[in-house]
Enzyme design. Structure first.
Site, short mmCIF file in Angstrom:
data_model
loop_
_atom_site.label_atom_id
_atom_site.label_comp_id
_atom_site.label_asym_id
_atom_site.label_seq_id
_atom_site.Cartn_x
_atom_site.Cartn_y
_atom_site.Cartn_z
N GLU A 188 0.51 -2.34 12.67
CA GLU A 188 0.64 -3.80 12.58
C GLU A 188 0.87 -4.48 13.92
O GLU A 188 0.93 -5.71 13.98
CB GLU A 188 1.76 -4.17 11.62
CG GLU A 188 1.40 -3.89 10.17
CD GLU A 188 2.48 -4.35 9.20
OE1 GLU A 188 3.60 -4.63 9.65
OE2 GLU A 188 2.18 -4.41 8.00
N TRP A 190 0.83 -1.21 0.00
CA TRP A 190 0.00 0.00 0.00
C TRP A 190 0.86 1.26 0.00
O TRP A 190 0.39 2.34 -0.31
CB TRP A 190 -0.93 -0.01 1.21
CG TRP A 190 -0.23 0.12 2.55
CD1 TRP A 190 0.91 -0.53 2.93
CD2 TRP A 190 -0.58 0.97 3.64
NE1 TRP A 190 1.27 -0.16 4.20
CE2 TRP A 190 0.37 0.76 4.67
CE3 TRP A 190 -1.61 1.86 3.86
CZ2 TRP A 190 0.32 1.42 5.89
CZ3 TRP A 190 -1.67 2.52 5.09
CH2 TRP A 190 -0.70 2.30 6.08
N ASP A 191 2.14 1.09 0.34
CA ASP A 191 3.07 2.22 0.35
C ASP A 191 2.96 3.02 -0.95
O ASP A 191 3.07 4.25 -0.95
CB ASP A 191 4.52 1.72 0.45
CG ASP A 191 4.79 0.79 1.63
OD1 ASP A 191 3.85 0.11 2.07
OD2 ASP A 191 5.94 0.73 2.08
N LYS A 201 2.77 0.79 16.24
CA LYS A 201 3.98 0.72 15.42
C LYS A 201 4.12 1.98 14.57
O LYS A 201 5.19 2.50 14.37
CB LYS A 201 3.88 -0.52 14.52
CG LYS A 201 5.08 -0.72 13.62
CD LYS A 201 4.93 -1.99 12.79
CE LYS A 201 6.13 -2.21 11.88
NZ LYS A 201 5.93 -3.30 10.94
C1 BGC Z 1 4.97 -1.54 7.66
C2 BGC Z 1 3.94 -1.63 6.56
C3 BGC Z 1 4.63 -1.40 5.23
C4 BGC Z 1 5.78 -2.37 5.05
C5 BGC Z 1 6.57 -2.08 3.78
C6 BGC Z 1 6.06 -2.57 7.39
O1 BGC Z 1 7.04 -2.47 8.38
O2 BGC Z 1 4.38 -1.78 8.92
O3 BGC Z 1 2.94 -0.67 6.76
O4 BGC Z 1 3.72 -1.53 4.19
O5 BGC Z 1 6.66 -2.26 6.14
O6 BGC Z 1 7.11 -0.82 3.78
#
Ligand code: BGC
Length: 751
Positions: free
Chosen positions: A464, A322-323, A577
């Protein structure tokens, strides 16, 4: 000024960091900022975009090609290398304006002679198949040097090897300089042809890839290397094509191919550059963030978006998260909408896989993958991490419970239309994506009769550390946004493209769902601010243990233990987080009052670990909106400098997660232009609420919006706008409550 990233002296402990920091790329591939004498132990990588492989022994990940710039030097049988020799002087730098990596090193040999090595390399933006290097040797006295230059076939992989060499030919007496590889899983073919050309006045002998050079103090030895990488997914005969192109580029010569590359990247910078007066470090950090996004952007294809670690290696499986929609897209929307369209179309192209994923979990509609690659399938494993204490796999629910990914995809599409004003994407598959995502949300939802509302239960939000919660605020608000988008799409299509709409509804068998979507949009539960204005992150969040991040850290047994999953330390606490409610407020700014934003910022800021690089930029963005300029600046600089100073987690449990951070890079752009510049585009039109950080005298940038292009210069009290594109009339904007029309002349407004 403000274009050079540079480090002096050699420090072994920084090899990994500098590999990411000095990365170059052109969207077609990335090349880590490593030195010619490095091998796979120093994480050299030429990472391809679009070509992924699974060899059956681990994760699917992008394929790293052999390193065409590997060089071994020796004098009197002893190696000359920063890794072992006496280094008198060393500098590594990156000219971000031109995308050129350089190194300059002086070694002192056993006999006391000084040998200097310098090189320059770039990944061409004019010819996406080309990466070229100029390598120069000189000495302060006569000396014999043996140089081995040739592709290093011993490739660094996290879960490799990923290919077999199926054809190899020598050219000009060299070996292994032209080859064709085939990946193990999907049999993708990629060819690399490397041409090594020597220019020198000194004596040398060549035997294959070995050069014995007699260097005098008056002469230098110059080697130019042209490596051309062609992919079978883009051409019928990659082997022949790489050879033909390589001959052509080598024929043009280094200076010419560099000039062609510079013309393209300079033109891009004319759109992307942000000039900041009064704060040189912020200037460099903001430009550097833009640079890192640019080198990873898919200029040439809709086949891929931007991976979570750009093209700086294989970390995170080279996957798109989703980034891309939430953090990276906006910069491209405002600067080069064609690239933004590639990013959005990547999702449109992979609707089928999103439908399959929903079906896999027993739902209808489109459930987009949490991590996806060129196939559009979910690459996220159910046991995504390993417990560092027991070595056992941990069940994570990223793949099955981060359902916000589907509304995030809709958000990308909706932003595309809102900012570019181009609705034609609805006729190119966009409508189907929006409707199927809405259908998925309906299918996932639970209608709570007693409260006459739709709820989203058992989800993981942006944070997360709290998996499998009910009614996560970010998820529910974004779901409502996606449902509204479906309702609005219906209205737009029925009004403007009735025949196409009818046929889409028929094709998707959507007749019954129209009423469901409409009802769910009206009745979905979105947790309201409490008396103190704070929105609860999920049902029961306020009942979790309330403590500081410092206190939580004091309970750790190991520094890199994972704080989430089943029994991580943060799970039954209020520590998050990364931005969750705050992210929702930043993305949907019109739905909350300033007081509510402030109340939530104050509450959640203290409780956020920023354990993800996606977090600080969002706290900065909202801080800018609530006039917390110092916080906004400090958090923005954390995001902007993340890849300059290497202030990030290298491990998640035992999982290596190093590399560049494009989400933070995109977030930096958002804070600068949307936060400090206060640029806002919505249904009411274009408006500005600028407020520059104290140390900035002015900020100038360019943007594109709804067919217009403009330059904007902000000082502490004025804003000057000037149209630069074809459209020269009718650009309306609002500042300080007043509406202005911009035409051919520039306008300066006091704010
Ligand atoms: C984050 C996610 C992100 C992923 C990739 C994870 O550490 O919590 O939101 O999409 O890293 O960047």
């Amino acid at each position: 000024m403000g274009w050079l990233v540079s480090e002096e002296n050699f420090d072994k402990s920084k090899i990994e960091l500098f590999g990411s920091k000095f990365c170059i790329g052109n969207g077609n591939f990335g090349y880590r900022g490593t030195l010619e004498e490095y091998g796979k132990e120093q994480l050299c990588a030429l990472t391809l975009s679009e070509i992924y492989d699974d060899n059956g022994c681990g994760w699917r990940e992008p394929v790293n090609m052999p390193n065409p710039f590997h060089i071994n030097l020796s004098v009197g049988g002893g190696n000359i290398s920063v890794l072992g020799s006496n280094v008198a002087k060393h500098e590594q730098s990156l000219d971000i304006k031109h995308g050129i990596h350089s190194r300059n090193t002086t070694f002192v040999t056993g006999s006391g002679s000084r040998v200097s090595v310098s090189s320059e390399r770039f990944a061409s933006m004019a010819a996406p198949e080309l990466i070229a290097e100029k390598y120069m040797l000189s000495a302060d006295s006569d000396i014999d040097i043996v140089m081995n230059a040739g592709p290093d076939m011993d490739v660094w992989d996290i879960n490799g090897p990923h290919f077999n060499v199926i054809r190899s030919e020598s050219s000009g007496g060299n070996t292994d300089n032209h080859f064709l590889i085939e990946t193990i899983e999907k049999k993708y073919q990629v060819s690399m042809c490397v041409s090594y050309l020597v220019q020198t006045g000194c004596d040398y002998k060549q035997d294959g890839n070995q050069y014995t050079i007699h260097l005098t103090k008056d002469d230098s030895f110059l080697l130019t290397t042209y490596a051309v990488i062609t992919k079978g997914i883009h051409c019928a005969d990659p082997f022949a094509e790489s050879r033909a192109k390589c001959e052509c580029f080598a024929g043009k010569g280094f200076d010419q191919v560099l000039k062609e590359h510079e013309a393209v990247i300079e033109k891009r910078w004319r759109s992307y550059d942000i000039e900041i007066e009064g704060d040189p470090y912020a200037q460099l950090a903001v430009r550097y963030s833009i640079y890192l996004l640019l080198i990873a952007a898919p200029f040439h294809t809709e086949g891929i978006a931007i991976p979570a670690r750009g093209l700086s290696g294989q970390v995170y499986k080279g996957a798109m998260f989703w980034d891309a929609e939430i953090y990276m897209l906006q910069m491209f929307l405002f600067e080069e909408p064609e690239i933004a369209k590639n990013l959005v179309m990547y999702r449109v192209k992979h609707l089928k896989e999103a439908l399959e994923k929903a079906a896999e979990f027993g739902y209808e509609g489109a459930f987009y993958p949490w991590e996806s690659q060129e196939t559009g399938k979910d690459g996220c494993t159910l046991y995504n991490l390993t417990d560092i204490f027991t070595g056992r796999k941990m069940r994570t629910y990223f793949r099955d419970k981060q359902i916000h990914i589907s509304p995030d995809v809709v958000f990308g599409l909706y932003k595309y239309m809102e900012i570019t004003g181009d609705y034609s994407i609805l006729l190119q598959g966009g409508t189907e994506v929006i409707l199927e995502c809405a259908r998925f949300l309906y299918s996932y939802s639970y209608f709570k009769k007693s409260r006459n509302r739709y709820e989203l239960l058992d989800v993981t939000g942006a944070d997360e550390y709290h998996e499998r919660v009910n009614n996560n605020a970010y998820t529910n608000y974004m779901a409502k946004m996606a449902l509204k988008c479906a309702v609005d799409t219906r209205a737009y299509m029925e009004k403007n493209h009735k025949a196409e709409w009818d046929s889409i509804v028929k094709k998707l068998k959507f007749e019954d769902d129209l009423a469901h979507i409409d009802e769910m949009h009206r009745l979905i539960y979105t947790p309201a601010p409490g008396k103190d204005g704070v929105i609860e992150q999920f049902d029961g969040y306020f009942k979790e243990e309330d403590l500081s991040v410092r206190e939580l850290y004091s309970r750790r047994i190991k520094e890199n233990e994972y704080l989430g999953s089943l029994c991580g330390l943060a799970v039954n606490t209020q520590i998050l987080k990364q931005a969750d409610v705050i992210l929702m407020m930043s993305l949907l700014p019109d739905q909350f009052t300033k007081e509510e934003k402030r109340a939530n910022w104050d509450y959640y800021e203290k409780r956020t670990e920023h354990g993800s690089s996606l977090s600080t930029c969002i706290y900065a963005l909202l801080a800018a909106e609530i006039d917390e300029k110092t916080y906004a600046y400090d958090y923005m600089m954390k995001a902007a400098t993340i890849d300059l100073v290497g202030n990030y987690k290298l491990y998640l449990g035992d999982l290596y997660i190093g590399g560049t951070h494009p989400a933070a890079n995109g977030g930096t752009w958002m804070v600068t232009v949307l936060g400090f510049g206060g640029l806002r585009v919505n249904a009411d039109g274009v408006s500005f609420v600028p407020d520059l950080p104290d140390s900035w005298n002015s900020m100038s940038y360019h943007f594109a919006c709804r067919g217009y292009e403009a330059d904007c210069k902000l000082t502490k009290t004025t804003m000057t706008l000037h149209l630069t594109g074809q459209k020269k009339s009718g650009f309306l904007f609002n500042i300080g409550g007043k509406t202005y029309e911009l035409t051919d002349d520039s306008i300066t407004v006091n704010y």
